[in-house]
Design a protein around this motif. Structure first.
Motif, mmCIF file in Angstrom:
data_model
loop_
_atom_site.group_PDB
_atom_site.id
_atom_site.type_symbol
_atom_site.label_atom_id
_atom_site.label_comp_id
_atom_site.label_asym_id
_atom_site.label_seq_id
_atom_site.Cartn_x
_atom_site.Cartn_y
_atom_site.Cartn_z
ATOM 1 N N SER A 136 4.134 -9.938 10.382
ATOM 2 C CA SER A 136 2.509 -9.452 9.967
ATOM 3 C C SER A 136 3.697 -8.040 9.600
ATOM 4 O O SER A 136 3.593 -7.103 8.857
ATOM 5 C CB SER A 136 1.333 -9.367 9.858
ATOM 6 N N ARG A 137 4.088 -7.694 10.399
ATOM 7 C CA ARG A 137 5.287 -6.131 10.950
ATOM 8 C C ARG A 137 6.364 -6.228 10.646
ATOM 9 O O ARG A 137 6.072 -4.886 9.440
ATOM 10 C CB ARG A 137 4.859 -6.620 12.724
ATOM 11 N N GLU A 138 6.913 -7.136 10.349
ATOM 12 C CA GLU A 138 8.474 -7.357 9.439
ATOM 13 C C GLU A 138 7.521 -7.584 8.377
ATOM 14 O O GLU A 138 8.335 -6.553 6.770
ATOM 15 C CB GLU A 138 8.547 -8.102 9.520
ATOM 16 N N MET A 139 6.549 -7.545 7.035
ATOM 17 C CA MET A 139 5.591 -7.682 6.044
ATOM 18 C C MET A 139 5.416 -6.314 5.611
ATOM 19 O O MET A 139 5.869 -6.071 4.829
ATOM 20 C CB MET A 139 5.647 -8.754 6.246
ATOM 21 N N TRP B 244 -12.233 -4.651 12.470
ATOM 22 C CA TRP B 244 -10.823 -3.991 13.439
ATOM 23 C C TRP B 244 -10.745 -4.048 14.168
ATOM 24 O O TRP B 244 -9.391 -4.814 15.255
ATOM 25 C CB TRP B 244 -11.910 -2.896 13.145
ATOM 26 N N ASP B 245 -12.048 -4.454 15.409
ATOM 27 C CA ASP B 245 -11.428 -3.987 16.640
ATOM 28 C C ASP B 245 -11.482 -6.108 17.225
ATOM 29 O O ASP B 245 -12.102 -6.031 18.340
ATOM 30 C CB ASP B 245 -12.800 -3.869 17.760
ATOM 31 N N SER B 246 -11.843 -6.606 16.390
ATOM 32 C CA SER B 246 -12.090 -8.923 16.615
ATOM 33 C C SER B 246 -10.820 -9.175 17.155
ATOM 34 O O SER B 246 -9.596 -8.413 16.202
ATOM 35 C CB SER B 246 -12.874 -9.042 15.787
ATOM 36 N N ASP B 247 -10.768 -10.440 17.719
ATOM 37 C CA ASP B 247 -9.827 -11.264 17.532
ATOM 38 C C ASP B 247 -9.686 -12.304 16.700
ATOM 39 O O ASP B 247 -8.682 -13.216 16.051
ATOM 40 C CB ASP B 247 -9.694 -11.801 18.304
ATOM 41 N N ARG B 248 -10.564 -11.246 15.093
ATOM 42 C CA ARG B 248 -10.322 -12.532 13.337
ATOM 43 C C ARG B 248 -8.783 -11.400 13.375
ATOM 44 O O ARG B 248 -8.804 -11.820 12.583
ATOM 45 C CB ARG B 248 -11.937 -12.277 12.135
ATOM 46 N N LEU B 249 -8.622 -10.278 13.663
ATOM 47 C CA LEU B 249 -7.339 -9.381 12.571
ATOM 48 C C LEU B 249 -6.348 -9.282 14.321
ATOM 49 O O LEU B 249 -6.991 -9.570 15.268
ATOM 50 C CB LEU B 249 -7.622 -8.657 12.499
ATOM 51 N N GLY B 250 -5.017 -9.337 13.870
ATOM 52 C CA GLY B 250 -3.986 -9.537 14.947
ATOM 53 C C GLY B 250 -2.518 -9.111 14.757
ATOM 54 O O GLY B 250 -2.746 -9.793 13.334
ATOM 55 N N PRO C 104 -7.324 2.271 10.563
ATOM 56 C CA PRO C 104 -8.179 2.281 12.577
ATOM 57 C C PRO C 104 -6.777 2.146 13.242
ATOM 58 O O PRO C 104 -5.663 1.694 13.382
ATOM 59 C CB PRO C 104 -8.820 0.094 11.796
ATOM 60 N N GLU C 105 -6.937 2.927 14.214
ATOM 61 C CA GLU C 105 -6.316 3.090 15.656
ATOM 62 C C GLU C 105 -5.080 1.440 15.828
ATOM 63 O O GLU C 105 -4.061 1.908 16.112
ATOM 64 C CB GLU C 105 -6.784 4.401 16.556
ATOM 65 N N ARG C 106 -6.141 1.163 16.215
ATOM 66 C CA ARG C 106 -5.668 -0.075 16.940
ATOM 67 C C ARG C 106 -4.460 -0.352 15.861
ATOM 68 O O ARG C 106 -3.082 -1.348 16.531
ATOM 69 C CB ARG C 106 -7.412 -1.310 17.532
ATOM 70 N N LEU C 107 -4.547 -1.358 14.860
ATOM 71 C CA LEU C 107 -3.773 -1.753 13.842
ATOM 72 C C LEU C 107 -2.849 -0.764 13.209
ATOM 73 O O LEU C 107 -1.059 -1.237 13.401
ATOM 74 C CB LEU C 107 -4.740 -2.008 12.713
ATOM 75 N N ARG C 108 -2.793 0.259 13.508
ATOM 76 C CA ARG C 108 -1.760 1.598 13.846
ATOM 77 C C ARG C 108 -1.211 1.227 14.011
ATOM 78 O O ARG C 108 0.302 1.077 14.241
ATOM 79 C CB ARG C 108 -2.025 3.166 13.221
ATOM 80 N N VAL C 109 -1.299 1.627 16.119
ATOM 81 C CA VAL C 109 -0.713 0.506 17.318
ATOM 82 C C VAL C 109 0.136 -0.419 17.170
ATOM 83 O O VAL C 109 1.397 -0.576 17.354
ATOM 84 C CB VAL C 109 -1.728 1.188 18.189
ATOM 85 N N LEU D 194 -1.745 -3.523 4.114
ATOM 86 C CA LEU D 194 -1.896 -3.641 5.740
ATOM 87 C C LEU D 194 -2.719 -4.433 6.186
ATOM 88 O O LEU D 194 -2.569 -4.920 6.819
ATOM 89 C CB LEU D 194 -1.201 -2.681 6.175
ATOM 90 N N LEU D 195 -3.907 -3.942 5.687
ATOM 91 C CA LEU D 195 -4.756 -4.675 7.005
ATOM 92 C C LEU D 195 -5.303 -6.020 5.894
ATOM 93 O O LEU D 195 -5.529 -6.755 6.761
ATOM 94 C CB LEU D 195 -6.684 -2.991 6.283
ATOM 95 N N GLN D 196 -4.381 -6.509 5.227
ATOM 96 C CA GLN D 196 -4.747 -7.743 4.742
ATOM 97 C C GLN D 196 -3.820 -8.464 5.460
ATOM 98 O O GLN D 196 -3.802 -9.659 6.020
ATOM 99 C CB GLN D 196 -3.826 -7.727 3.617
ATOM 100 N N LEU D 197 -2.040 -8.524 5.585
ATOM 101 C CA LEU D 197 -1.592 -8.535 6.991
ATOM 102 C C LEU D 197 -1.861 -9.142 8.124
ATOM 103 O O LEU D 197 -1.205 -9.416 8.215
ATOM 104 C CB LEU D 197 0.101 -7.612 6.574
ATOM 105 N N ALA D 198 -2.817 -8.134 8.538
ATOM 106 C CA ALA D 198 -3.191 -8.322 9.583
ATOM 107 C C ALA D 198 -4.128 -9.013 9.947
ATOM 108 O O ALA D 198 -4.280 -9.877 11.350
ATOM 109 C CB ALA D 198 -3.906 -6.485 10.269
ATOM 110 N N HIS D 199 -4.292 -10.275 8.522
ATOM 111 C CA HIS D 199 -4.827 -11.533 8.685
ATOM 112 C C HIS D 199 -3.943 -12.393 8.515
ATOM 113 O O HIS D 199 -3.573 -11.981 8.303
ATOM 114 C CB HIS D 199 -5.856 -11.543 7.847
#
Length: 334
Positions: free
Chosen positions: A216-219, A205-211, A246-251, A59-64
């Motif tokens: 990514s949510r579907e995957m 986790w807190d940067s705009d390099r991840l989103g 990380p809470e931000r990405l969990r949300v 999931l962390l990878q999919l957040a990129h």
């Protein structure tokens, strides 16, 4: 919105050749591989408990956004998440437990694969614009994927076993820099030490390099529910994955983490160490580690090890080599 798509530093042929040469020079015993039996890397990565952190790393990878787009456009993750699992661990375990020649062959395979993975982002998210160009062999994207694997492995290990000492954790990160070279990441792009590595992750986790995009949510939902495969993902595993995000990405991923999920995660954290520590080594230690021990001891690879390898890598042996043939340094003796 800034466009992170423009921050491209691709790994060239000369770059990767230099990295391969550096790995060869730093490897003490080619038959043991880049780490060896006495390393913290073997101690951590031999544990089947790594599976506990696999969902989090995915999931962390999919957040990129680059990684999510590449997996959607150049892999079968949607239809066969198990194949993605096998492909990842086939490369990583061969780098860790294979001979030097096998580890280098796995790196060559990965680099060749990544050179063909380019495209455009299907939607804008975080600091990335729609239509922005991505490339899998870009240093910062590689660094993020590598970091998710290293950090999630430590988290999974500490979940079920006596936590590593701070010195062991420092050694683990220092050793992992050798694997980073095989990923194509130059030393100057890596955080200097464990403290800097932990700071890098928190910053990401807190940067705009991840989103988290719609894609990514579907995957991610497919990964957490085993869609496209016969694997049933238990509720406690999804809850534990959510707890470790990380809470931000969990949300952003829309992972449920209400009272029911929190209780499921807490229960898992109580019973997992009790059960795991009672497992026999033949079950607890992953097949590639046991195959490596057999290689060093001059023994045949047992059928149970072959079965474990098939679970983790989708094949019975570590066999990255030119033309797909078995590495002659790793033939069964006698």
């Amino acid at each position: 919105m800034s466009d992170k798509s423009s921050l491209v530093s691709n790994v060239s042929n000369n770059d990767i050749e230099a990295l391969w040469n550096s790995v060869e020079e730093e490897t003490a015993d080619p038959r043991e591989g880049i780490f060896g039996w006495s390393s913290v890397s073997w101690k951590v990565n031999r544990e089947a408990a790594l599976f506990l952190g696999a969902g989090r790393a995915a999931l962390l990878q999919l957040a990129h956004p680059w990684v999510a787009a590449a997996l959607d456009q150049h892999s079968n993750l949607r239809n066969d998440p198990v194949a993605r699992f096998h492909n990842t661990f086939r490369v990583v375990f061969t780098m860790i437990f294979g001979t030097l020649s096998q580890a280098l062959a796995a790196s060559r395979h990965l680099y060749s694969l990544h050179t063909r993975i380019t495209g455009e982002l299907p939607e804008g998210v975080a600091g990335y614009r729609r239509g922005g160009h991505y490339a899998a062999n870009e240093v910062n994207a590689l660094l993020w994927v590598y970091s998710t694997l290293v950090e999630s492995a430590l988290m999974a290990y500490d979940c079920v076993l006596p936590p590593l000492s701070q010195e062991e954790r420092k050694s683990y990160y220092a050793e992992s820099r050798m694997m980073a070279a095989l990923f194509g990441i130059p030393a100057e792009a890596l955080p200097a030490d464990l403290g800097a590595f932990e700071e890098y992750n928190r910053g990401m986790w807190d940067s705009d390099r991840l989103g988290v995009s719609t894609l990514s949510r579907e995957m991610a939902q497919g990964v957490l529910h085993g869609r496209g495969s016969l694997v049933t993902i238990p509720e406690w595993y999804r809850a534990l994955t959510a707890a470790w995000m990380p809470e931000r990405l969990r949300v952003e991923f829309g992972l449920g983490f209400g009272r029911q999920e929190q209780q499921a995660a807490l229960k898992a954290l109580r019973w997992l160490p009790i059960i795991y520590r009672r497992l026999p080594g033949a079950v607890r230690f992953v097949g590639p580690y046991q195959e490596a021990l057999a290689r060093l001891e001059g023994k045949h690879v047992r059928s149970l090890v072959v079965t474990s390898n098939r679970f983790w890598m989708g094949q019975g042996r570590m066999m990255f080599s030119v033309g797909g043939k078995q590495d002659p340094d790793d033939e069964d003796p006698g």
